[in-house]
Design a protein around this motif. Structure first.
Motif, PDB file in Angstrom:
ATOM      1  N   PHE A  13      22.268  34.142   9.578  1.00  0.00           N
ATOM      2  CA  PHE A  13      21.390  33.780  10.692  1.00  0.00           C
ATOM      3  C   PHE A  13      21.551  34.913  11.701  1.00  0.00           C
ATOM      4  CE2 PHE A  13      20.085  31.406  14.452  1.00  0.00           C
ATOM      5  CZ  PHE A  13      19.106  30.558  13.970  1.00  0.00           C
ATOM      6  N   VAL A  14      20.569  35.809  11.734  1.00  0.00           N
ATOM      7  CA  VAL A  14      20.690  37.035  12.518  1.00  0.00           C
ATOM      8  C   VAL A  14      19.877  36.914  13.802  1.00  0.00           C
ATOM      9  CG1 VAL A  14      20.385  39.542  12.516  1.00  0.00           C
ATOM     10  CG2 VAL A  14      20.980  38.357  10.388  1.00  0.00           C
ATOM     11  N   VAL A  15      20.567  37.062  14.938  1.00  0.00           N
ATOM     12  CA  VAL A  15      19.910  36.987  16.239  1.00  0.00           C
ATOM     13  C   VAL A  15      20.288  38.204  17.083  1.00  0.00           C
ATOM     14  CG1 VAL A  15      19.751  34.472  16.256  1.00  0.00           C
ATOM     15  CG2 VAL A  15      21.770  35.575  17.205  1.00  0.00           C
ATOM     16  N   TYR A  16      19.420  38.536  18.019  1.00  0.00           N
ATOM     17  CA  TYR A  16      19.672  39.649  18.927  1.00  0.00           C
ATOM     18  C   TYR A  16      20.366  39.125  20.181  1.00  0.00           C
ATOM     19  CZ  TYR A  16      19.013  43.548  22.060  1.00  0.00           C
ATOM     20  OH  TYR A  16      19.238  44.576  22.941  1.00  0.00           O
ATOM     21  N   SER A  17      21.312  39.894  20.687  1.00  0.00           N
ATOM     22  CA  SER A  17      22.023  39.551  21.908  1.00  0.00           C
ATOM     23  C   SER A  17      21.855  40.654  22.946  1.00  0.00           C
ATOM     24  CB  SER A  17      23.519  39.351  21.601  1.00  0.00           C
ATOM     25  OG  SER A  17      24.259  39.291  22.791  1.00  0.00           O
ATOM     26  N   GLN A  71      15.779  20.868  16.211  1.00  0.00           N
ATOM     27  CA  GLN A  71      14.779  20.133  15.437  1.00  0.00           C
ATOM     28  C   GLN A  71      14.374  20.922  14.199  1.00  0.00           C
ATOM     29  OE1 GLN A  71      11.356  19.012  17.773  1.00  0.00           O
ATOM     30  NE2 GLN A  71      10.103  18.658  15.961  1.00  0.00           N
ATOM     31  N   ARG A  72      14.201  22.223  14.355  1.00  0.00           N
ATOM     32  CA  ARG A  72      13.814  23.068  13.220  1.00  0.00           C
ATOM     33  C   ARG A  72      14.935  23.164  12.185  1.00  0.00           C
ATOM     34  NH1 ARG A  72      10.620  28.265  15.419  1.00  0.00           N
ATOM     35  NH2 ARG A  72      10.330  28.489  13.188  1.00  0.00           N
ATOM     36  N   MET A  73      16.194  23.237  12.654  1.00  0.00           N
ATOM     37  CA  MET A  73      17.331  23.252  11.725  1.00  0.00           C
ATOM     38  C   MET A  73      17.397  21.953  10.930  1.00  0.00           C
ATOM     39  SD  MET A  73      19.072  26.176  11.948  1.00  0.00           S
ATOM     40  CE  MET A  73      20.725  25.818  11.357  1.00  0.00           C
ATOM     41  N   GLU A  74      17.201  20.837  11.616  1.00  0.00           N
ATOM     42  CA  GLU A  74      17.237  19.537  10.947  1.00  0.00           C
ATOM     43  C   GLU A  74      16.093  19.399   9.945  1.00  0.00           C
ATOM     44  OE1 GLU A  74      17.885  14.847  12.009  1.00  0.00           O
ATOM     45  OE2 GLU A  74      17.022  16.120  13.559  1.00  0.00           O
ATOM     46  N   VAL A  90      15.658  28.394   1.547  1.00  0.00           N
ATOM     47  CA  VAL A  90      16.435  28.002   2.724  1.00  0.00           C
ATOM     48  C   VAL A  90      16.700  29.227   3.594  1.00  0.00           C
ATOM     49  CG1 VAL A  90      18.622  27.039   3.557  1.00  0.00           C
ATOM     50  CG2 VAL A  90      17.467  25.991   1.590  1.00  0.00           C
ATOM     51  N   GLN A  91      17.058  30.355   2.975  1.00  0.00           N
ATOM     52  CA  GLN A  91      17.299  31.578   3.752  1.00  0.00           C
ATOM     53  C   GLN A  91      16.035  31.987   4.500  1.00  0.00           C
ATOM     54  OE1 GLN A  91      20.398  33.580   4.182  1.00  0.00           O
ATOM     55  NE2 GLN A  91      18.989  33.925   5.884  1.00  0.00           N
ATOM     56  N   ALA A  92      14.880  31.888   3.849  1.00  0.00           N
ATOM     57  CA  ALA A  92      13.613  32.237   4.510  1.00  0.00           C
ATOM     58  C   ALA A  92      13.368  31.313   5.710  1.00  0.00           C
ATOM     59  CB  ALA A  92      12.457  32.155   3.519  1.00  0.00           C
ATOM     60  N   GLY A  93      13.683  30.041   5.565  1.00  0.00           N
ATOM     61  CA  GLY A  93      13.534  29.103   6.679  1.00  0.00           C
ATOM     62  C   GLY A  93      14.465  29.445   7.824  1.00  0.00           C
ATOM     63  N   LEU A  94      15.701  29.789   7.508  1.00  0.00           N
ATOM     64  CA  LEU A  94      16.653  30.199   8.549  1.00  0.00           C
ATOM     65  C   LEU A  94      16.198  31.487   9.224  1.00  0.00           C
ATOM     66  CD1 LEU A  94      20.026  29.366   6.785  1.00  0.00           C
ATOM     67  CD2 LEU A  94      19.107  28.265   8.841  1.00  0.00           C
ATOM     68  N   ASN A  95      15.630  32.406   8.449  1.00  0.00           N
ATOM     69  CA  ASN A  95      15.119  33.655   9.024  1.00  0.00           C
ATOM     70  C   ASN A  95      14.013  33.377  10.039  1.00  0.00           C
ATOM     71  OD1 ASN A  95      16.878  35.020   7.324  1.00  0.00           O
ATOM     72  ND2 ASN A  95      15.281  35.716   5.916  1.00  0.00           N
ATOM     73  N   ILE A  97      13.603  30.609  11.828  1.00  0.00           N
ATOM     74  CA  ILE A  97      14.224  30.024  13.019  1.00  0.00           C
ATOM     75  C   ILE A  97      14.916  31.110  13.834  1.00  0.00           C
ATOM     76  CG2 ILE A  97      15.927  28.356  13.864  1.00  0.00           C
ATOM     77  CD1 ILE A  97      15.360  26.761  11.198  1.00  0.00           C
ATOM     78  N   ALA A  98      15.654  31.982  13.156  1.00  0.00           N
ATOM     79  CA  ALA A  98      16.344  33.071  13.849  1.00  0.00           C
ATOM     80  C   ALA A  98      15.353  33.987  14.557  1.00  0.00           C
ATOM     81  CB  ALA A  98      17.213  33.863  12.872  1.00  0.00           C
ATOM     82  N   GLN A  99      14.215  34.256  13.936  1.00  0.00           N
ATOM     83  CA  GLN A  99      13.209  35.115  14.563  1.00  0.00           C
ATOM     84  C   GLN A  99      12.638  34.475  15.831  1.00  0.00           C
ATOM     85  OE1 GLN A  99      12.296  38.351  14.163  1.00  0.00           O
ATOM     86  NE2 GLN A  99      14.153  38.265  12.934  1.00  0.00           N
ATOM     87  N   ALA A 100      12.548  33.143  15.855  1.00  0.00           N
ATOM     88  CA  ALA A 100      12.105  32.448  17.071  1.00  0.00           C
ATOM     89  C   ALA A 100      13.140  32.628  18.179  1.00  0.00           C
ATOM     90  CB  ALA A 100      11.870  30.968  16.778  1.00  0.00           C
ATOM     91  N   VAL A 101      14.419  32.608  17.815  1.00  0.00           N
ATOM     92  CA  VAL A 101      15.482  32.858  18.794  1.00  0.00           C
ATOM     93  C   VAL A 101      15.382  34.296  19.302  1.00  0.00           C
ATOM     94  CG1 VAL A 101      17.984  32.998  19.152  1.00  0.00           C
ATOM     95  CG2 VAL A 101      17.026  31.111  17.798  1.00  0.00           C
TER      96      VAL A 101
END
Length: 110
Positions: A13-17, A71-74, A90-95, A97-101
């Motif tokens: 789950f890759v996010v920018y900080s 909600q998206r994770m659930e 599942v990885q594509a779904g997590l990607n 969600i992470a892109q929304a973050v």
């Protein structure tokens, strides 16, 4: 019902900080009850929404995120269970969600 095939699988789950000025890669494992966040010092078993540790990591690193992340994770967890999503799905779904973050985090001023 399709077989639930990703229990125990580990994902990224890759996010920018803005705080650190680079991407952070969180590791998450899908469990029978939800997710397990595996990230440096803040991690452990979570519910299907990724609580409490996904948001605790975001808060620790001052990462802004959309209010619907839990909600998206659930929803992704439930689809993996009911539809037997593959590891790649599942990885594509997590990607997603992470892109929304990332999009939310990059909208703010550093």
């Amino acid at each position: 019902m399709p077989q639930d095939q990703t229990i125990g699988a580990e994902f990224t789950f890759v996010v920018y900080s803005h705080r650190w000025g680079h991407d952070d890669t969180y590791r998450v494992r899908r469990t029978a009850d939800g997710w397990e966040v595996l990230h440096i010092s803040i991690g452990g078993p979570c519910d299907k929404r990724g609580e409490p540790y996904l948001s605790k990591n975001f808060q620790q690193d001052s990462i802004r995120y959309p209010g619907d992340v839990g909600q998206r994770m659930e929803s992704l967890w439930e689809r993996a269970h009911s539809q037997g999503l593959s590891r790649e799905e599942v990885q594509a779904g997590l990607n997603e969600i992470a892109q929304a973050v990332v999009a939310t985090e990059k909208k703010r001023k550093p």
